[in-house]
Design an enzyme around this catalytic site. Sequence first.
Site, mmCIF file in Angstrom:
data_model
loop_
_atom_site.group_PDB
_atom_site.id
_atom_site.type_symbol
_atom_site.label_atom_id
_atom_site.label_comp_id
_atom_site.label_asym_id
_atom_site.label_seq_id
_atom_site.Cartn_x
_atom_site.Cartn_y
_atom_site.Cartn_z
ATOM 1 N N ASP A 1 -9.832 -9.527 0.427
ATOM 2 C CA ASP A 1 -8.830 -10.030 1.379
ATOM 3 C C ASP A 1 -9.264 -9.722 2.811
ATOM 4 O OD1 ASP A 1 -6.304 -11.022 2.325
ATOM 5 O OD2 ASP A 1 -5.693 -8.928 2.589
ATOM 6 N N TYR B 1 -3.205 -4.551 -5.537
ATOM 7 C CA TYR B 1 -2.141 -5.545 -5.334
ATOM 8 C C TYR B 1 -1.131 -5.515 -6.484
ATOM 9 C CZ TYR B 1 -3.993 -8.230 -1.373
ATOM 10 O OH TYR B 1 -4.406 -8.654 -0.137
ATOM 11 N N ASP C 1 -17.333 -0.440 3.934
ATOM 12 C CA ASP C 1 -17.363 -0.212 5.389
ATOM 13 C C ASP C 1 -18.675 -0.740 5.981
ATOM 14 O OD1 ASP C 1 -18.643 1.796 3.952
ATOM 15 O OD2 ASP C 1 -17.940 3.448 5.201
ATOM 16 N N LYS D 1 -16.446 0.825 -2.938
ATOM 17 C CA LYS D 1 -16.357 2.088 -2.189
ATOM 18 C C LYS D 1 -16.622 3.195 -3.194
ATOM 19 C CE LYS D 1 -15.380 4.521 1.563
ATOM 20 N NZ LYS D 1 -16.246 4.529 2.772
ATOM 21 N N ASP E 1 -11.092 -12.456 5.958
ATOM 22 C CA ASP E 1 -10.550 -12.700 7.306
ATOM 23 C C ASP E 1 -11.634 -12.427 8.338
ATOM 24 O OD1 ASP E 1 -7.973 -13.235 6.323
ATOM 25 O OD2 ASP E 1 -7.002 -12.133 7.956
HETATM 26 C C1 IPM Z 1 -4.504 -14.185 1.383
HETATM 27 C C2 IPM Z 1 -3.231 -13.626 1.944
HETATM 28 C C3 IPM Z 1 -2.420 -13.028 0.800
HETATM 29 C C4 IPM Z 1 -3.239 -11.900 0.187
HETATM 30 C C5 IPM Z 1 -1.019 -12.518 1.201
HETATM 31 C C6 IPM Z 1 -0.204 -13.602 1.882
HETATM 32 C C7 IPM Z 1 -0.290 -11.962 0.020
HETATM 33 O O1 IPM Z 1 -3.497 -12.683 2.945
HETATM 34 O O2 IPM Z 1 -4.420 -15.096 0.539
HETATM 35 O O3 IPM Z 1 -5.576 -13.745 1.784
HETATM 36 O O4 IPM Z 1 -3.218 -10.774 0.673
HETATM 37 O O5 IPM Z 1 -3.900 -12.160 -0.819
HETATM 38 MN MN MN Z 2 -5.602 -12.509 3.414
#
Ligand code: IPM
Ligand code: MN
Length: 353
Positions: free
Chosen positions: A243, A141, A219, A186, A247
């Site tokens: 990240d 990042y 993975d 990884k 999700d």
């Molecule tokens: C999160 C979001 C952020 C990230 C984006 C909006 C930059 O997806 O907080 O998970 O990737 O960290």
């Molecule tokens: Mn995110």
Amino acid sequence: MKALITVLPGDGIGPEVCEAGIRVLEGIANKYDHHFEFSEQLIGGAAIDAVQDPFPTNTQASCAESDAILLGAVGGPKWSDPNASIRPEQGLLALRLALEVFANFRPVKIFPELASASPIKTTRLEGVDIMVVRELTGGIYFGDKTRSDDRASDLCIYHRYEIERIIRIAANLASKRRGRLCSIDKANVLETSRLWRDVTINTISEEFPTIELEHMLVDAAAMHLINRPAHFDVMVTENMFGDILTDEASMLAGSMGMLPSASLGDSTRGLYEPIHGSAPDIAGQGIANPCGMIASCALLLRHSLNLTEEAENIDNAIQDVIHSGGRTTDIAEPGQVALSTREMTDQIMDRLL
Ligand code: IPM
Ligand code: MN
């Protein structure tokens, strides 16, 4: 107690859920005789529109003097032109860096009543209680980026101290939970992951000999999160893997709208945000699920203001509402009349003790 809280509504449903969070914090302030001052500031796309800067100086100054920062969400189609030189997400990344909040906590807790809202089989969700610790201010990042017409690069770089400090935090947490730490990397491909694994092994064996440490390739971790999610206690990983995996993990809970997050560094000043994004498809309709934001407010009270009882009060109120069938659209049963953001917030506030 007195506290100054910077509120950064941002974009999409950000302002709607922030309003819910402020209402709940004000409710808590009234009940316990605290004084919370809120300073609302610009970030992300809203800030680009207003002052052509996703992280304006006023916002920086307000955050720097605050006890805690509450953030809605940033981004949206309006600012997502791949050729744009300023993007809303830069505001959030700059904020994390400025606050030096290198440790991002994303608890994945399942409400049994919401198991049917999850795409995963209910039997696999039994006993799921995961804390994902994501490194937040390093890795790909923040490495140097280059771009020409037909070549682009993003540098992924980690230093030993960055790995040590996040592993210590994760191991400490694990020692207060079920004592198990799964480090995800990884290492079969990436040099940064091989350093990550070395440092993790050394730090744990020298400082946390009683922690049960396991290494998993990212993975495989993605697969096991779906296949046997109850296996995990604390997961620790680098920025981008964290990240992506969070999700994925949010689907265990039924909706991204349910999950909170806290980001902390060496001080008690923290950044609190729901893990969901700006959800442009439902923005402005007043139907967003405020639970992730309200649970983030509980984390704020707990970690930045040391108000444990108040935090528990909020967590219990959310649990109570879910238990008694209150549902926003994202978690509603088929045919059920869903609550609006405001109604859901009202129900939670009504249940505060
Ligand atoms: C999160 C979001 C952020 C990230 C984006 C909006 C930059 O997806 O907080 O998970 O990737 O960290
Ligand atoms: Mn995110």
